[in-house]
Write a protein that holds these residues in place. Structure first.
Motif, short mmCIF file in Angstrom:
data_model
loop_
_atom_site.label_atom_id
_atom_site.label_comp_id
_atom_site.label_asym_id
_atom_site.label_seq_id
_atom_site.Cartn_x
_atom_site.Cartn_y
_atom_site.Cartn_z
N VAL A 25 -2.14 7.69 5.65
CA VAL A 25 -0.86 7.96 6.31
C VAL A 25 -0.11 6.65 6.42
N ASP A 26 1.17 6.65 6.08
CA ASP A 26 2.02 5.47 6.26
C ASP A 26 3.47 5.94 6.35
N GLY A 27 4.23 5.27 7.18
CA GLY A 27 5.63 5.62 7.36
C GLY A 27 6.58 4.90 6.43
N ASP A 28 6.09 3.93 5.66
CA ASP A 28 6.91 3.14 4.75
C ASP A 28 7.07 3.89 3.43
N ALA A 29 8.30 4.29 3.13
CA ALA A 29 8.56 5.07 1.92
C ALA A 29 8.20 4.31 0.64
N SER A 30 8.17 2.97 0.69
CA SER A 30 7.89 2.20 -0.52
C SER A 30 6.43 2.34 -0.99
N GLN A 82 -5.83 9.35 -9.50
CA GLN A 82 -7.07 8.84 -10.08
C GLN A 82 -8.29 9.05 -9.18
N LEU A 83 -8.07 9.10 -7.88
CA LEU A 83 -9.17 9.09 -6.91
C LEU A 83 -8.97 10.18 -5.86
N PRO A 84 -10.02 10.53 -5.11
CA PRO A 84 -9.89 11.55 -4.06
C PRO A 84 -9.19 10.99 -2.82
N ILE A 85 -7.89 10.71 -3.00
CA ILE A 85 -7.05 10.18 -1.91
C ILE A 85 -5.90 11.15 -1.72
N HIS A 86 -5.63 11.50 -0.47
CA HIS A 86 -4.54 12.42 -0.12
C HIS A 86 -3.61 11.68 0.83
N HIS A 87 -2.38 11.46 0.39
CA HIS A 87 -1.43 10.64 1.17
C HIS A 87 -0.38 11.50 1.86
N THR A 88 -0.04 11.09 3.08
CA THR A 88 1.04 11.71 3.84
C THR A 88 1.99 10.62 4.30
N SER A 89 3.28 10.82 4.08
CA SER A 89 4.28 9.87 4.55
C SER A 89 4.85 10.39 5.86
N VAL A 90 4.60 9.65 6.94
CA VAL A 90 5.11 10.03 8.25
C VAL A 90 5.08 8.79 9.15
#
Length: 97
Positions: free
Chosen positions: A24-29, A40-48
């Motif tokens: 989780v990260d709030g930085d759109a960049s 590539q990897l078992p990573i699930h990202h949320t922008s908030v």
């Protein structure tokens, strides 16, 4: 789970070590680099914005379905797996509803 993941250096390490990682990260960049890692990897990202986070997604290392009671941030310079880093450490107090 990595809150305030930046470009996912630690998330990559955890995913390459066999964990499914929720970031989780709030930085759109960071959305583009995290999308590349997620492909590539078992990573699930949320922008908030972390201050707006009221519920944690499911994760391997943290029970899910918890209610966040308090979320505080500490900033410091330190090291990461890839060298120097400016850290934002978040302390979460949560409970099972």
């Amino acid at each position: 789970m990595e809150l305030g993941c930046g470009i996912g250096v630690e998330a990559r390490f955890l995913a390459e070590s066999g964990f499914t990682v929720h970031t989780v990260d709030g930085d759109a960049s960071v959305e583009r680099p995290m999308a590349a890692l997620s492909a590539q990897l078992p990573i699930h990202h949320t922008s908030v914005d972390l201050a707006q986070l009221r519920e944690l997604p499911p994760a391997d290392l943290l029970p899910y379905g918890l209610e966040i009671l308090e979320l505080t941030e500490e900033e410091r310079d330190g090291r990461s797996f890839s060298g120097p880093k400016h850290w934002h450490t978040f302390r979460v107090i949560a409970r099972r509803p």
